[in-house]
Design a protein around this motif. Sequence first.
Motif, PDB file in Angstrom:
ATOM      1  N   GLU A  42       0.809  -1.167   0.113  1.00 36.25           N
ATOM      2  CA  GLU A  42       0.110  -0.028   0.126  1.00 36.25           C
ATOM      3  C   GLU A  42       0.883   1.198   0.069  1.00 36.25           C
ATOM      4  N   ASP A  43       2.100   1.458   0.634  1.00 38.24           N
ATOM      5  CA  ASP A  43       2.771   2.436   0.698  1.00 38.24           C
ATOM      6  C   ASP A  43       3.871   2.382  -0.282  1.00 38.24           C
ATOM      7  N   TRP A  44       3.913   1.797  -1.461  1.00 35.86           N
ATOM      8  CA  TRP A  44       4.814   1.483  -2.403  1.00 35.86           C
ATOM      9  C   TRP A  44       4.545   2.740  -3.658  1.00 35.86           C
ATOM     10  N   ASN A  45       3.463   3.343  -3.351  1.00 35.93           N
ATOM     11  CA  ASN A  45       3.224   4.437  -4.474  1.00 35.93           C
ATOM     12  C   ASN A  45       2.859   5.759  -3.567  1.00 35.93           C
ATOM     13  N   VAL A  46       2.940   6.782  -4.452  1.00 39.06           N
ATOM     14  CA  VAL A  46       2.841   8.056  -3.757  1.00 39.06           C
ATOM     15  C   VAL A  46       1.615   8.764  -4.589  1.00 39.06           C
ATOM     16  N   ASP A  47       0.344   8.756  -3.863  1.00 40.93           N
ATOM     17  CA  ASP A  47      -0.974   9.402  -4.316  1.00 40.93           C
ATOM     18  C   ASP A  47      -1.108   8.922  -5.860  1.00 40.93           C
ATOM     19  N   GLY A  48      -0.896   7.366  -6.286  1.00 39.62           N
ATOM     20  CA  GLY A  48      -1.243   7.089  -7.442  1.00 39.62           C
ATOM     21  C   GLY A  48       0.108   6.989  -8.391  1.00 39.62           C
ATOM     22  N   ILE A  49       0.894   7.531  -7.832  1.00 41.08           N
ATOM     23  CA  ILE A  49       2.405   7.382  -8.832  1.00 41.08           C
ATOM     24  C   ILE A  49       2.961   6.267  -8.545  1.00 41.08           C
ATOM     25  N   PHE A  50       3.191   5.369  -9.590  1.00 38.33           N
ATOM     26  CA  PHE A  50       3.808   3.886  -9.452  1.00 38.33           C
ATOM     27  C   PHE A  50       5.082   3.908 -10.367  1.00 38.33           C
ATOM     28  N   ALA A  51       5.986   3.139  -9.991  1.00 40.33           N
ATOM     29  CA  ALA A  51       7.262   2.986 -10.694  1.00 40.33           C
ATOM     30  C   ALA A  51       7.441   1.517 -10.913  1.00 40.33           C
ATOM     31  N   TYR A  52       7.688   1.106 -12.061  1.00 35.39           N
ATOM     32  CA  TYR A  52       7.798  -0.136 -12.292  1.00 35.39           C
ATOM     33  C   TYR A  52       9.412  -0.401 -13.386  1.00 35.39           C
ATOM     34  N   SER A  53       9.795  -1.444 -13.435  1.00 34.20           N
ATOM     35  CA  SER A  53      10.988  -1.582 -14.125  1.00 34.20           C
ATOM     36  C   SER A  53      10.617  -1.829 -15.611  1.00 34.20           C
ATOM     37  N   LYS A  54      11.627  -0.992 -16.543  1.00 36.50           N
ATOM     38  CA  LYS A  54      11.222  -0.906 -17.751  1.00 36.50           C
ATOM     39  C   LYS A  54      11.891  -2.091 -18.560  1.00 36.50           C
ATOM     40  N   VAL A  55      12.409  -2.896 -18.038  1.00 37.01           N
ATOM     41  CA  VAL A  55      12.873  -4.257 -18.516  1.00 37.01           C
ATOM     42  C   VAL A  55      11.750  -5.159 -18.714  1.00 37.01           C
ATOM     43  N   CYS A  56      11.585  -5.645 -20.024  1.00 37.46           N
ATOM     44  CA  CYS A  56      10.468  -6.685 -20.099  1.00 37.46           C
ATOM     45  C   CYS A  56      11.131  -8.012 -19.434  1.00 37.46           C
ATOM     46  N   THR A  57      10.130  -8.838 -19.003  1.00 41.83           N
ATOM     47  CA  THR A  57      10.426  -9.855 -18.270  1.00 41.83           C
ATOM     48  C   THR A  57      10.539 -11.212 -19.462  1.00 41.83           C
ATOM     49  N   HIS A  58      10.410 -10.652 -20.550  1.00 41.95           N
ATOM     50  CA  HIS A  58      10.324 -11.816 -21.594  1.00 41.95           C
ATOM     51  C   HIS A  58      11.972 -11.971 -22.083  1.00 41.95           C
ATOM     52  N   VAL A  59      12.316 -11.167 -22.861  1.00 41.54           N
ATOM     53  CA  VAL A  59      13.991 -11.348 -23.155  1.00 41.54           C
ATOM     54  C   VAL A  59      14.600  -9.918 -23.091  1.00 41.54           C
ATOM     55  N   GLY A  60      14.065  -8.969 -22.278  1.00 44.23           N
ATOM     56  CA  GLY A  60      14.624  -8.014 -21.753  1.00 44.23           C
ATOM     57  C   GLY A  60      14.557  -6.661 -22.654  1.00 44.23           C
ATOM     58  N   CYS A  61      13.743  -6.588 -23.568  1.00 44.96           N
ATOM     59  CA  CYS A  61      13.555  -5.364 -24.359  1.00 44.96           C
ATOM     60  C   CYS A  61      13.192  -4.320 -23.590  1.00 44.96           C
ATOM     61  N   PRO A  62      13.076  -3.013 -23.831  1.00 46.83           N
ATOM     62  CA  PRO A  62      12.608  -1.804 -22.993  1.00 46.83           C
ATOM     63  C   PRO A  62      11.292  -1.741 -23.451  1.00 46.83           C
ATOM     64  N   ILE A  63      10.377  -1.722 -22.254  1.00 44.72           N
ATOM     65  CA  ILE A  63       9.040  -1.189 -22.433  1.00 44.72           C
ATOM     66  C   ILE A  63       8.986   0.306 -22.973  1.00 44.72           C
ATOM     67  N   ALA A  64       8.131   0.512 -24.053  1.00 47.47           N
ATOM     68  CA  ALA A  64       8.180   1.714 -24.622  1.00 47.47           C
ATOM     69  C   ALA A  64       7.113   2.342 -24.853  1.00 47.47           C
ATOM     70  N   LEU A  65       5.716   1.740 -24.520  1.00 45.95           N
ATOM     71  CA  LEU A  65       4.576   2.428 -24.942  1.00 45.95           C
ATOM     72  C   LEU A  65       3.685   2.285 -23.847  1.00 45.95           C
ATOM     73  N   TYR A  66       3.114   3.361 -23.575  1.00 42.83           N
ATOM     74  CA  TYR A  66       2.100   3.357 -22.234  1.00 42.83           C
ATOM     75  C   TYR A  66       0.596   3.970 -23.013  1.00 42.83           C
ATOM     76  N   GLU A  67      -0.362   3.125 -22.764  1.00 42.95           N
ATOM     77  CA  GLU A  67      -1.786   3.604 -23.127  1.00 42.95           C
ATOM     78  C   GLU A  67      -2.404   4.209 -22.081  1.00 42.95           C
ATOM     79  N   GLN A  68      -2.578   5.490 -22.264  1.00 46.80           N
ATOM     80  CA  GLN A  68      -3.042   5.782 -21.135  1.00 46.80           C
ATOM     81  C   GLN A  68      -4.601   5.706 -20.741  1.00 46.80           C
ATOM     82  N   HIS A  69      -5.311   5.248 -21.621  1.00 45.16           N
ATOM     83  CA  HIS A  69      -6.821   4.959 -21.487  1.00 45.16           C
ATOM     84  C   HIS A  69      -6.897   3.666 -20.929  1.00 45.16           C
TER      85      HIS A  69
END
Length: 361
Positions: free
Chosen positions: A270-297
């Motif tokens: 519950e205290d890992w975020n700040v008012d809805g601000i979340f931080a996640y690793s950008k490295v894909c857990t498949h083969v390590g490619c960088p996550i590049a796209l965020y779909e806002q909706h």
Amino acid sequence: MGEKGYEGSGAHSAALEHAGADTPRYAIENPGLPPHRPRLADEDPRAAKRAERQVSVFFLISVIGTVLFFIGYFGVGQIGNDEDFGLLYLQNLLLGLGVALAMLGIGIGVVHWAKTLMPDHETVEERHEIRTEADRAAAQGMIADILDESQIKRRPLLRNTLIGAALLAPLPFIFAFRDLDNTDNFSDRAVNNFGPERLRHTMWAEGVRLVRDPTGSPIKASDVTLGSALHVIPDGLNDVEHGKLNEKAKAVVLVMRLDPSKVDITPGREDWNVDGIFAYSKVCTHVGCPIALYEQHTHHLLCPCHQSTFDLTQECKVIFGPASHALPQLPITVDDEGYLVARSDFTEPVGPVYWERGEQS
């Protein structure tokens, strides 16, 4: 009229059945194997010798490819530093070209050997079970015949170049796996058994500020708006000289803000975020490619390499694609000045899933 038609049809069928009883089962007899056509190397010793030299050249190309790999791995790798992109490009070229030549040289050489020198006559033999000692002896004789037909005993040039290429070809893969630890000290590699534990730790630690990539400017919680996504690195990464790219590859993070009521938060986080601000690793857990796209909706994160999709509202659980593990979350908070800082390092390994991966820190 219909009766005559029926009788005629039955008579016709009976005639066909009767005719078939007196004729062979198949209308076309088995033609057997086509006549053998000898190749040039079968009749001309000079052509056979030329084919032998050609196969040996392919095996030597494989050896040269392995040597190129080691030149790139050890020679170019020891020049300059991780920030010299020209040398990195040269090293990657030598590594890729070396492995390709090492594998293709053996593959093409063996195929050319089989097509030009090994016997090409066709044989048909019924399959039977090997039970008696006589049958086992016959099987051993067949293996001996195969060795004789391959001519590996009579052509030492082929045998020796094949053995040399086969012994050297696996070495690039052995050294590549050994280097997974990314430790300069060889003894450390041996102690850590290739170092899978090193994937559990990054530059993130308690109190380390989240800064923008690549400017290095710190981020306040008020700077992150709903629907936004920021590419983030740990403060101090730009000051690292040796191994900077490797550290960045492990520590790069995506920061997003959304309505916390829409997120299914695991108890204890519950205290890992700040008012809805979340931080996640950008490295894909498949083969390590960088996550590049965020779909806002939809609040989905998309990996462009193999379309693995992660749902931010489910703590980046995989909802599509080949990835099998959720993106690791970086626990964050704010310091006295309102800047986003890490609570700790990742609590699980980042990057592609491997066999020793677990949840413990």
